[in-house]
Scaffold this active site. Structure first.
Site, PDB file in Angstrom:
ATOM      1  N   THR A 144      41.925  36.134  42.216  1.00  0.00           N
ATOM      2  CA  THR A 144      42.213  36.949  43.399  1.00  0.00           C
ATOM      3  C   THR A 144      40.971  37.718  43.845  1.00  0.00           C
ATOM      4  OG1 THR A 144      43.583  38.735  44.248  1.00  0.00           O
ATOM      5  CG2 THR A 144      43.113  38.816  41.921  1.00  0.00           C
ATOM      6  N   SER A 179      45.028  47.224  40.012  1.00  0.00           N
ATOM      7  CA  SER A 179      46.374  47.311  39.414  1.00  0.00           C
ATOM      8  C   SER A 179      46.343  46.546  38.087  1.00  0.00           C
ATOM      9  CB  SER A 179      47.432  46.669  40.322  1.00  0.00           C
ATOM     10  OG  SER A 179      47.296  45.256  40.307  1.00  0.00           O
ATOM     11  N   TYR A 181      48.218  44.131  37.418  1.00  0.00           N
ATOM     12  CA  TYR A 181      48.252  42.710  37.800  1.00  0.00           C
ATOM     13  C   TYR A 181      46.836  42.204  38.064  1.00  0.00           C
ATOM     14  CZ  TYR A 181      47.680  39.071  41.208  1.00  0.00           C
ATOM     15  OH  TYR A 181      47.182  37.976  41.879  1.00  0.00           O
ATOM     16  N   HIS A 182      46.106  42.907  38.947  1.00  0.00           N
ATOM     17  CA  HIS A 182      44.754  42.440  39.282  1.00  0.00           C
ATOM     18  C   HIS A 182      43.875  42.383  38.031  1.00  0.00           C
ATOM     19  CE1 HIS A 182      46.023  43.601  43.462  1.00  0.00           C
ATOM     20  NE2 HIS A 182      45.301  42.564  43.780  1.00  0.00           N
ATOM     21  N   LYS A 185      44.120  39.178  36.098  1.00  0.00           N
ATOM     22  CA  LYS A 185      43.318  38.072  36.645  1.00  0.00           C
ATOM     23  C   LYS A 185      41.871  38.169  36.166  1.00  0.00           C
ATOM     24  CE  LYS A 185      45.586  35.902  39.581  1.00  0.00           C
ATOM     25  NZ  LYS A 185      46.602  34.854  39.352  1.00  0.00           N
TER      26      LYS A 185
HETATM   27  P1  NAD Z   1      55.045  33.242  43.318  1.00  0.00           P
HETATM   28  O1  NAD Z   1      55.633  34.345  42.535  1.00  0.00           O
HETATM   29  O2  NAD Z   1      55.699  32.860  44.597  1.00  0.00           O
HETATM   30  O3  NAD Z   1      54.936  31.916  42.415  1.00  0.00           O
HETATM   31  C1  NAD Z   1      54.518  31.921  41.079  1.00  0.00           C
HETATM   32  C2  NAD Z   1      55.313  30.851  40.353  1.00  0.00           C
HETATM   33  O4  NAD Z   1      54.879  30.789  38.993  1.00  0.00           O
HETATM   34  C3  NAD Z   1      56.815  31.146  40.326  1.00  0.00           C
HETATM   35  O5  NAD Z   1      57.558  30.030  40.767  1.00  0.00           O
HETATM   36  C4  NAD Z   1      57.090  31.474  38.859  1.00  0.00           C
HETATM   37  O6  NAD Z   1      58.400  31.086  38.454  1.00  0.00           O
HETATM   38  C5  NAD Z   1      55.998  30.702  38.141  1.00  0.00           C
HETATM   39  N1  NAD Z   1      55.627  31.287  36.840  1.00  0.00           N
HETATM   40  C6  NAD Z   1      55.247  32.572  36.574  1.00  0.00           C
HETATM   41  N2  NAD Z   1      54.998  32.725  35.262  1.00  0.00           N
HETATM   42  C7  NAD Z   1      55.209  31.512  34.683  1.00  0.00           C
HETATM   43  C8  NAD Z   1      55.120  31.039  33.349  1.00  0.00           C
HETATM   44  N3  NAD Z   1      54.788  31.850  32.339  1.00  0.00           N
HETATM   45  N4  NAD Z   1      55.385  29.733  33.100  1.00  0.00           N
HETATM   46  C9  NAD Z   1      55.728  28.897  34.123  1.00  0.00           C
HETATM   47  N5  NAD Z   1      55.851  29.295  35.404  1.00  0.00           N
HETATM   48  C10 NAD Z   1      55.576  30.594  35.676  1.00  0.00           C
HETATM   49  O7  NAD Z   1      53.509  33.611  43.572  1.00  0.00           O
HETATM   50  P2  NAD Z   1      52.487  33.037  44.669  1.00  0.00           P
HETATM   51  O8  NAD Z   1      52.428  33.994  45.786  1.00  0.00           O
HETATM   52  O9  NAD Z   1      52.767  31.622  44.939  1.00  0.00           O
HETATM   53  O10 NAD Z   1      51.123  33.160  43.868  1.00  0.00           O
HETATM   54  C11 NAD Z   1      50.662  32.054  43.105  1.00  0.00           C
HETATM   55  C12 NAD Z   1      49.317  32.380  42.482  1.00  0.00           C
HETATM   56  O11 NAD Z   1      48.369  32.666  43.495  1.00  0.00           O
HETATM   57  C13 NAD Z   1      49.345  33.592  41.557  1.00  0.00           C
HETATM   58  O12 NAD Z   1      48.545  33.330  40.429  1.00  0.00           O
HETATM   59  C14 NAD Z   1      48.745  34.690  42.391  1.00  0.00           C
HETATM   60  O13 NAD Z   1      48.099  35.617  41.569  1.00  0.00           O
HETATM   61  C15 NAD Z   1      47.772  33.933  43.270  1.00  0.00           C
HETATM   62  N6  NAD Z   1      47.532  34.592  44.563  1.00  0.00           N
HETATM   63  C16 NAD Z   1      48.569  34.795  45.443  1.00  0.00           C
HETATM   64  C17 NAD Z   1      48.322  35.424  46.660  1.00  0.00           C
HETATM   65  C18 NAD Z   1      49.388  35.702  47.678  1.00  0.00           C
HETATM   66  O14 NAD Z   1      49.111  36.370  48.689  1.00  0.00           O
HETATM   67  N7  NAD Z   1      50.615  35.228  47.488  1.00  0.00           N
HETATM   68  C19 NAD Z   1      47.008  35.830  46.965  1.00  0.00           C
HETATM   69  C20 NAD Z   1      45.991  35.614  46.028  1.00  0.00           C
HETATM   70  C21 NAD Z   1      46.266  34.993  44.834  1.00  0.00           C
HETATM   71  N1  USQ Z   2      49.749  47.561  52.442  1.00  0.00           N
HETATM   72  C1  USQ Z   2      50.166  48.347  53.497  1.00  0.00           C
HETATM   73  N2  USQ Z   2      51.467  48.251  53.877  1.00  0.00           N
HETATM   74  C2  USQ Z   2      52.360  47.407  53.291  1.00  0.00           C
HETATM   75  C3  USQ Z   2      51.911  46.588  52.225  1.00  0.00           C
HETATM   76  C4  USQ Z   2      50.596  46.696  51.824  1.00  0.00           C
HETATM   77  O1  USQ Z   2      49.394  49.113  54.066  1.00  0.00           O
HETATM   78  O2  USQ Z   2      53.534  47.388  53.699  1.00  0.00           O
HETATM   79  C5  USQ Z   2      48.334  47.623  52.015  1.00  0.00           C
HETATM   80  C6  USQ Z   2      48.141  47.932  50.525  1.00  0.00           C
HETATM   81  O3  USQ Z   2      48.106  49.310  50.276  1.00  0.00           O
HETATM   82  C7  USQ Z   2      46.824  47.238  50.246  1.00  0.00           C
HETATM   83  C8  USQ Z   2      46.799  46.055  51.205  1.00  0.00           C
HETATM   84  O4  USQ Z   2      47.790  46.335  52.208  1.00  0.00           O
HETATM   85  O5  USQ Z   2      45.757  48.080  50.587  1.00  0.00           O
HETATM   86  C9  USQ Z   2      47.139  44.734  50.537  1.00  0.00           C
HETATM   87  O6  USQ Z   2      48.379  44.850  49.867  1.00  0.00           O
HETATM   88  P1  USQ Z   2      49.305  43.565  49.612  1.00  0.00           P
HETATM   89  O7  USQ Z   2      50.578  44.015  49.011  1.00  0.00           O
HETATM   90  O8  USQ Z   2      49.357  42.732  50.839  1.00  0.00           O
HETATM   91  O9  USQ Z   2      48.390  42.734  48.600  1.00  0.00           O
HETATM   92  P2  USQ Z   2      48.048  42.956  47.067  1.00  0.00           P
HETATM   93  O10 USQ Z   2      48.885  43.971  46.418  1.00  0.00           O
HETATM   94  O11 USQ Z   2      46.563  43.108  46.954  1.00  0.00           O
HETATM   95  O12 USQ Z   2      48.475  41.555  46.435  1.00  0.00           O
HETATM   96  C10 USQ Z   2      48.556  40.334  47.180  1.00  0.00           C
HETATM   97  C11 USQ Z   2      49.279  39.332  46.309  1.00  0.00           C
HETATM   98  C12 USQ Z   2      48.462  39.084  45.046  1.00  0.00           C
HETATM   99  C13 USQ Z   2      47.047  38.675  45.437  1.00  0.00           C
HETATM  100  C14 USQ Z   2      46.395  39.672  46.382  1.00  0.00           C
HETATM  101  C15 USQ Z   2      45.101  39.168  46.962  1.00  0.00           C
HETATM  102  O13 USQ Z   2      50.576  39.815  45.966  1.00  0.00           O
HETATM  103  O14 USQ Z   2      49.077  38.059  44.277  1.00  0.00           O
HETATM  104  O15 USQ Z   2      46.263  38.556  44.281  1.00  0.00           O
HETATM  105  O16 USQ Z   2      47.264  39.871  47.512  1.00  0.00           O
HETATM  106  S1  USQ Z   2      43.901  40.449  47.124  1.00  0.00           S
HETATM  107  O17 USQ Z   2      44.512  41.568  47.842  1.00  0.00           O
HETATM  108  O18 USQ Z   2      42.765  39.914  47.814  1.00  0.00           O
HETATM  109  O19 USQ Z   2      43.571  40.850  45.761  1.00  0.00           O
END
Ligand code: NAD
Ligand code: USQ
Length: 382
Positions: A144, A179, A181-182, A185
């Site tokens: 991420t 966070s 979570y972050h 990664k």
């Molecule tokens: P999501 O929650 O929609 O999908 C994740 C999937 O992984 C789910 O179907 C879940 O059941 C599966 N999963 C989780 N833990 C598991 C495990 N231990 N074994 C097997 N399956 C498992 O999430 P997403 O939005 O599709 O994100 C996918 C990936 O991309 C993540 O790694 C996330 O960090 C990354 N990512 C997402 C975004 C975003 O904006 N959605 C942005 C940047 C990075």
């Molecule tokens: N934010 C708002 N209003 C909202 C939701 C979010 O102002 O209603 C702000 C947050 O405070 C933050 C920014 O928007 O500053 C991004 O928040 P987000 O919830 O859209 O994204 P984030 O929590 O960073 O996580 C999401 C995905 C995660 C991925 C990440 C990419 O859930 O899986 O890793 O985006 S990145 O942000 O580049 O790290």
């Protein structure tokens, strides 16, 4: 190529699995379905009605004649993971299978531990399985952009060349994630880098920005193939949330001043970037890092763009600055490089072209499914 998409029932994974299958790859999906379980526990639901993974795959086969193998189980269970890999024999593994919400990881100790153990152990199991049985397999791992945080200098792609006391080296770019979570990664990236250096594995870390949109060529083919679209305060991401808020008549929830700048991309570019990464694999021993995003915006400007696009559809939209539940900088420098994927041929979709067809139209169509009580954020960083 045989490609196993781990997390293939999720938002990015489902769209990617179908895209790769459509492009002629032999695709398998591995997923524990735990995300559907977490939704149930939190009592939240995707705006779009998603079918079961079995129905989705069957519909895809009926429409295209292409079969997708399915492995249901947890990658933290090494025996299950290994058995699935030995059955499928992947040339590439695309790893999306993690707990991906920052607010979820900040709910309490239990959710922080769950996030880090699920993500770090799952990823480590994959590294061991590759090392022991498929040393030539290319790991494409979703990282991420948030691993970098918001430093006051330009963000490079994974590495930075530093001169210090007359000596020079190219080193991993410093990480300041926002966070637990972050942070998970960041831990993954370190483990993968180590496995490449020490065992000679080949891996690409895709440091992805915030993904928006719900439509891809494949998921748009049939209602049963529709992708998830999260809008709640835990799993909904900024832009997707703003569009759904606009559709249901809720003021757009900008946290704090709205000066937080992030990197964004359309889900149609997510699937294309993964395709580009698997088609040109990293070399043995190489830990390759691509910053996977197409545009940068601050959240205040995003809200204004959504407001303007909504008005063109006849929706009246208010923007509300609410108290920021997170601890993060609200006014800061942010300038990240993203040339690696462009050099491989990525042709970005731009937000200005996508807001209506990939988001606002869907948000309006399914707005009757929205639970307005789930829109305001409930999780605080402290
Ligand atoms: P999501 O929650 O929609 O999908 C994740 C999937 O992984 C789910 O179907 C879940 O059941 C599966 N999963 C989780 N833990 C598991 C495990 N231990 N074994 C097997 N399956 C498992 O999430 P997403 O939005 O599709 O994100 C996918 C990936 O991309 C993540 O790694 C996330 O960090 C990354 N990512 C997402 C975004 C975003 O904006 N959605 C942005 C940047 C990075
Ligand atoms: N934010 C708002 N209003 C909202 C939701 C979010 O102002 O209603 C702000 C947050 O405070 C933050 C920014 O928007 O500053 C991004 O928040 P987000 O919830 O859209 O994204 P984030 O929590 O960073 O996580 C999401 C995905 C995660 C991925 C990440 C990419 O859930 O899986 O890793 O985006 S990145 O942000 O580049 O790290």
């Amino acid at each position: 190529m045989k490609v196993l998409v781990i997390g293939g029932d999720g938002y990015c994974g489902w769209a990617t699995a179908l895209h790769l299958a459509n492009r002629g790859h032999q695709v398998g999906i591995l997923d524990s379905l735990v995300r559907r379980h977490w939704d149930n526990e939190l009592q939240i639901s995707t705006l779009t009605p998603i079918a079961s993974i079995q129905q989705r795959i069957q519909r895809w086969k009926d429409l295209t004649g292409k079969a997708i193998d399915l492995f249901i189980g947890d990658i933290c269970n090494y025996d299950f993971l290994l058995k699935s890999l030995l059955t499928f024999q992947p040339d590439a593994i695309v790893h999306f299978g993690e707990q991906r919400s920052a607010p979820f990881s900040m709910i309490d100790r239990e959710h922080a531990v769950l996030t880090q153990s699920n993500n770090v152990i799952g990823n480590l199991n994959i590294l061991y399985a590759i090392k022991e049985n498929f040393p030539d397999c290319h790991l494409v791992k979703l990282g991420t952009m948030g691993e970098y945080g918001t430093p006051n200098i330009d963000i490079e792609e994974g590495y930075i060349t530093i001169e210090h006391n007359g000596r020079k080296d190219t080193l991993p770019y410093p990480k300041q994630p926002g966070s637990f979570y972050h942070l998970s990664k960041v831990h993954d990236s370190h483990n993968i880098h180590f496995a490449c250096r020490v065992w000679g594995l080949r891996a690409t870390d895709l440091n992805q920005g915030v993904v928006y949109g719900v439509l891809t060529d494949e998921t748009g083919m049939d209602e049963l193939l529709i992708n998830r679209l999260d809008y709640d305060g835990v799993y909904g991401t900024a832009l997707n949330r703003f569009c759904i808020q606009a559709a249901v008549g809720h003021p757009l929830t900008v946290y704090g001043s709205g000066g937080q700048t992030r990197a964004f991309l359309d889900i149609r570019d997510t699937v294309r970037c993964v395709e580009l990464a698997i088609e040109k694999p990293a070399d043995p021993g190489e830990f390759r890092v691509f910053n996977q995003f197409t545009e940068m915006f601050n959240v205040g400007d995003l809200a204004k763009q959504v407001q303007k696009a909504s008005e063109s559809m006849g929706l009246k939209v208010e923007i509300q600055h609410i108290e920021n539940p997170r601890v993060e900088k609200e006014e800061h420098y942010f300038n990240a490089k993203n040339t690696n994927l462009l050099d491989l041929g990525l042709q970005p979709h731009l937000l200005s072209d996508s807001l209506l067809d990939s988001l606002l139209n869907f948000a309006t169509k399914y707005k009757h499914r929205a639970d307005l009580n789930e829109i305001m954020p409930r999780v605080k960083w402290k």
